[in-house]
Design an enzyme around this catalytic site. Structure first.
Site, PDB file in Angstrom:
ATOM      1  CE  LYS A 132      -2.222   0.464   3.643  1.00 35.81           C
ATOM      2  NZ  LYS A 132      -2.940  -0.110   4.767  1.00 35.81           N
TER       3      LYS A 132
ATOM      4  CB  THR B 247       5.146  -0.105  -2.423  1.00 34.08           C
ATOM      5  OG1 THR B 247       5.819  -0.662  -1.298  1.00 34.08           O
ATOM      6  CG2 THR B 247       6.025  -0.210  -3.640  1.00 34.08           C
TER       7      THR B 247
ATOM      8  NE  ARG C  66      -0.104   4.980   8.594  1.00 35.81           N
ATOM      9  CZ  ARG C  66      -0.471   3.724   8.712  1.00 35.81           C
ATOM     10  NH1 ARG C  66      -0.874   3.248   9.874  1.00 35.81           N
ATOM     11  NH2 ARG C  66      -0.427   2.907   7.685  1.00 35.81           N
TER      12      ARG C  66
ATOM     13  CE  LYS D 258      17.728  -7.375   8.586  1.00 31.66           C
ATOM     14  NZ  LYS D 258      18.362  -7.413   7.265  1.00 31.66           N
TER      15      LYS D 258
ATOM     16  CB  ALA E 269      -4.235   1.105  11.932  1.00 30.01           C
TER      17      ALA E 269
ATOM     18  CG  PHE F 162      -5.115  -2.281   9.779  1.00 30.55           C
ATOM     19  CD1 PHE F 162      -3.796  -2.717   9.906  1.00 30.55           C
ATOM     20  CD2 PHE F 162      -5.816  -2.011  10.953  1.00 30.55           C
ATOM     21  CE1 PHE F 162      -3.204  -2.885  11.159  1.00 30.55           C
ATOM     22  CE2 PHE F 162      -5.235  -2.170  12.204  1.00 30.55           C
ATOM     23  CZ  PHE F 162      -3.927  -2.601  12.303  1.00 30.55           C
TER      24      PHE F 162
ATOM     25  CG  PHE G 182       4.585  -9.474  -6.271  1.00 30.25           C
ATOM     26  CD1 PHE G 182       3.729  -8.411  -6.019  1.00 30.25           C
ATOM     27  CD2 PHE G 182       5.391  -9.936  -5.238  1.00 30.25           C
ATOM     28  CE1 PHE G 182       3.678  -7.817  -4.767  1.00 30.25           C
ATOM     29  CE2 PHE G 182       5.343  -9.347  -3.986  1.00 30.25           C
ATOM     30  CZ  PHE G 182       4.489  -8.294  -3.746  1.00 30.25           C
TER      31      PHE G 182
ATOM     32  CD1 TRP H  98       8.973  -3.306  -4.620  1.00 26.73           C
ATOM     33  CD2 TRP H  98       9.728  -4.583  -6.293  1.00 26.73           C
ATOM     34  NE1 TRP H  98       9.946  -4.125  -4.108  1.00 26.73           N
ATOM     35  CE2 TRP H  98      10.428  -4.918  -5.115  1.00 26.73           C
ATOM     36  CE3 TRP H  98      10.029  -5.263  -7.478  1.00 26.73           C
ATOM     37  CZ2 TRP H  98      11.408  -5.898  -5.080  1.00 26.73           C
ATOM     38  CZ3 TRP H  98      11.014  -6.242  -7.454  1.00 26.73           C
ATOM     39  CH2 TRP H  98      11.693  -6.544  -6.265  1.00 26.73           C
TER      40      TRP H  98
END
Lengths: 571, 571
Positions: free
Chosen positions: B86, B88, B109, B120, B288, B316, B396, B424
């Protein structure tokens, strides 16, 4: 907490401006211009707004081969409620040195956020000798203390997490010595039980919070040469003991790397300016009792590469502050002061001579003379480190000529000069004489600095040396448990560490009411603590409060924004 | 916690670079250049380093009379472990709009510090659609969250201090609802007893810590128009109840002014840049679940004055995030979206169609088709707010043409277009079609935005409306105590507030395992909470964790500086 004592307001005529009025009216220059005065390129300044910047590590590395400038320590007689103005004099002297054509840089400590919501925050300096921006310096500044809080509490969380997930290190739950910190005066957190609420929340145990400036991480940040040294020291901190009583180190919990990452920006010195647009590094702020009470080594050593003169201060009076500056900071950083300025005021000397604060108004030469023994002992003490001394009389409008003369005569009898300074009212023009004298002495190269005791002296003997040579006590009292603890640490390889005395700042003795220059007293050691990462052993001679509380009516109640969006009530 | 789901690494060929490699190789421009793209003068940017800046309030005030640009919400189907991307897509669309000649600004945010030491840290975006500087955004950034922590804990300290000094407000020790916060995953602090240790430390009581992003102060900062509004809302927060059960407000403790001072810089939006040097505001980060999960109102409304297009996201999936964005943020800020983009991936649709994560590799058009019901319901839901919808298929490399075609066909049957996006891999060049479509729809002005329910609807009916119209549940279950609580709040004047649902993000139901588009379910309300300052009522439908813990092997153990001084292991 905040040792910056502003010039008392009851001593000034109504026409005088307050510290905050003066600070707010200041003509600030862009921080890049200030950096340029020290030869720092704008690209090497990481700006925080237009009036604050951090120095890049790249630049710090690039100046390491330069010769050092002269180092001037500003210290003081024992503090009294009358106010001495140590920071004010530090700033005033820095401006004075610049005014006589030297490149001078001031190095002082950052203020803690929390206490400002109890009592009004302090200026860094006072009158026409201040460092600005005052408001930011009393709020988040460049975030250094928040970073220290985060790093400290990450380790805390990782310790309890380690216990939660199987306690591979066999940590004794009763012997976790690493607490948590918050930069807030919050007495409710002094003693808590954590991990309540069942299986998912871990193993209940007693612990508590200190205020951030009391964190060993703060002391380490202020004593580390660079990030590598910082990480090494963080790793060396003792956080708990195992069931077999062997120490668990921070590095056993594997927190030292992440803590270093959290501290990497905090480690860079903060550049700001004085009211006269001269450079000042404001960096680090360890407690002056359980820690050494000096600004960071990295700020001081970097400033020495950039300026002809670096003027810095140490916490409390010379018995605590200067001694720790010499025996801890200078020893560890490999730096040596060229001259020390001992700040005294006529009013504080009168109080040392037995006058109550309410009676300070009228001339009282006899009381000044009686109180001068306090100054005399500090002069002798500082000289005993091989450092030439000048006395700065921080002038108050109520001082009479006869009172000032009494101080000057006494100083001369003690082989030093006492110079009247009017920086509070006149800025650099009030310290020209002091600045010239500092230069005269520093350029003579008369200093032959040596710490009070060698590394190899046994720990208890170090405590005795400080108590007898600096406090002029007859003896040190410590029960066998404390002596045994010191022996244990010697066997564990900590015998070479210097001592950090936690004693009242108000007296050479451990009794805060005993002013002047008492003799024949004892120094009782109530407790000893090992700061294995910072690299000193704390000897506690009284109550030490590591988490202050708020007063009945906290300053926070009146702090706010006024209709034009300006902060009011903060200082 | 951190809902930024990077594109899963198992899906990319070995030759691809990681998010952090791409981010670290980025050609950043000075932040003043980025500001100039939005017409912001360098003097109105408060720099934090060379690549981050806060916007001055003076500047924000000066643009209030300008017309608004177009507002684009990016939301998503229900999240799955397959990743939706989202953020991205938000970043990619922002860059795409700039690439087709619009001035576009991204509003997202800030990330929380604490969780990065568990798992990570995440990139803000992924691949060639990221916001930088990534490292700073995963560490202290501009200190906003530290300021929120300080403001929150100042109030905590003032409450216990009030009790300590006589408890004039007659606070019931058992009913202090204001806890403390720390930006750290520290399960040991979830439940504690404080004020232990005797008279000087106060009155012992049970309490605990939440993570900073769960603070009502965070929600307030993100919903306030300006500092005045902020202070008013802070004052309205309920911190405790008296013995007579009447509420004690923050303003009764007189903390609201000082908290506002602590938050005055945090309230200013942070400007950073995308990999393609386009402007991005990264500001605020409320939970959220117990909060509304959107970036700050002040960042979004300011961006609308500066850019042709503002692309923002909600937490979300659309059932929670978009609903709260519409019913809480848009309602309170008086803003209206022009178009909504619902992000879906072939992989996530397959999981919604019943495929396990391990089996996502091979082509499976049937599973995609089965999972599309989830997308279909989100499309219908968002349309029901009067907002035109576009579906973005976040591509993807493993997606097959037939799978993509299935999504596009399904979307068309549902009256919307589904556009394949390759940001991406290709940055803005991968979202040109999406950007053109967004512009086409936005410029038509077809949106007729209205919130789901009116302010005056009773609180329980609001909950029922969300559950039935958005979740497609049959009923809401709540015991009489909860219904009575809602009635009480209506009588106390809180009946006009919107509802903030705290429900699992993984399903339209309250059962996280029920994917797709279930019907016939019930929504049990376990607890309701009043956020009187933020201005919403939280309805909790399951377990809500407000203080995460660290995993067995925290990421912190491998975070550190490498020999060249670069951060490693953080992301």
């Amino acid at each position: 907490m905040n040792e910056v004592i502003a010039a008392p307001r009851d001593a000034k005529p109504v026409a005088f401006k307050t510290d905050s009025e003066i600070a707010n009216a200041a003509m600030k220059r862009p921080i890049q211009e200030i950096g340029a005065k020290l030869g720092i390129d704008a690209g090497d300044l990481l700006p925080y707004g237009h009036d604050k910047a951090k120095l890049s590590q790249r630049f710090i590395n690039s100046v390491q081969d330069r010769p050092n400038g002269k180092l001037v320590l500003v210290t003081a007689i024992n503090p009294t409620p009358a106010g001495e103005g140590k920071t004010t004099t530090t700033v005033g002297l820095g401006d004075g040195l610049n005014a006589i054509g030297k490149t001078a840089c001031v190095c002082i400590r950052e203020a803690s956020l929390g206490p400002n919501f109890g009592m009004k925050g302090g200026a860094a300096g006072g009158g026409y000798a201040q460092v600005i921006p005052m408001e930011d310096m009393n709020l988040h500044f460049t975030g250094d203390f928040h970073a220290i809080t985060s790093a400290h509490n990450l380790l805390s969380a990782m310790i309890d997490n380690h216990i939660y997930w199987g306690n591979e290190q066999d940590i004794d739950l009763r012997r976790v010595v690493w607490r948590r910190v918050v930069d807030m005066n919050d007495r409710a957190l002094r003693q808590i039980t954590c991990s309540l609420g069942g299986v998912a929340n871990g193993f209940p145990r007693e612990t508590g919070f200190d205020i951030t400036v009391a964190s060993e991480v703060m002391a380490i940040l202020c004593l580390s040469r660079d990030l590598e040294d910082l990480q090494h020291r963080l790793g060396e901190m003792i956080v708990a003991y195992r069931r077999d009583k062997s120490p668990v180190y921070c590095r056993d919990i594997k927190a030292d790397g992440a803590m270093t990452v959290l501290l990497k920006d905090a480690m860079q010195p903060n550049l700001v300016q004085t009211l006269e647009n001269n450079p000042a590094f404001v960096h680090g702020g360890p407690f002056a009792n359980i820690a050494h009470g000096c600004n960071s080594v990295i700020a001081t050593t970097t400033a020495l590469k950039l300026a002809d003169y670096v003027v810095t201060e140490a916490g409390f009076g010379a018995d605590l502050g200067a001694e720790k500056f010499f025996d801890i900071k200078c020893r560890k950083a490999g730096i040596a002061p060229d001259v020390a300025v001992i700040v005294a005021t006529v009013r504080a000397l009168k109080m040392n001579g037995g006058v109550a604060k309410a009676d300070l108004g009228p001339e009282n030469v006899a009381a000044v003379k009686k109180g001068l023994v306090n100054l005399g002992r500090h002069i002798a003490n500082v000289k005993s480190f091989g450092v030439p001394v000048i006395v700065a009389i921080n002038h108050f409008v109520s001082d009479t000529d006869a009172e000032v003369q009494a101080v000057q005569d006494y100083a001369r009898q003690n082989g030093v000069e006492a110079i009247l300074c009017k920086h509070w009212a006149d800025g650099s023009q009030g310290t020209l004489d002091l600045a010239r004298k500092v230069v005269e002495i520093a350029e003579k190269g008369a200093a032959e600095f040596a710490p009070l005791y060698p590394d190899e002296m046994p720990l208890f003997a170090k405590i005795e040396t400080i108590a007898k040579r600096i406090y002029h006590a007859d003896e040190v009292i410590a029960d066998s448990k404390i002596r045994a603890q010191l022996k244990d640490w010697e066997e564990q390889g900590y015998g070479h560490l210097p001592i950090c005395m936690a004693k009242t700042q108000y007296s050479f003795t451990t009794d805060p009411t005993r002013r002047g220059a008492p003799t024949g007293h004892s120094v009782p050691i109530r407790e000893v603590r090992l700061a294995a990462g910072a690299g000193f052993i704390v000897a506690i001679c009284g109550e030490v409060m590591t988490m202050p509380g708020l007063p009945r009516t906290p300053a926070a109640e009146v702090i706010g924004l006024n209709p034009s969006g300006e902060v009011q009530g903060l200082f």
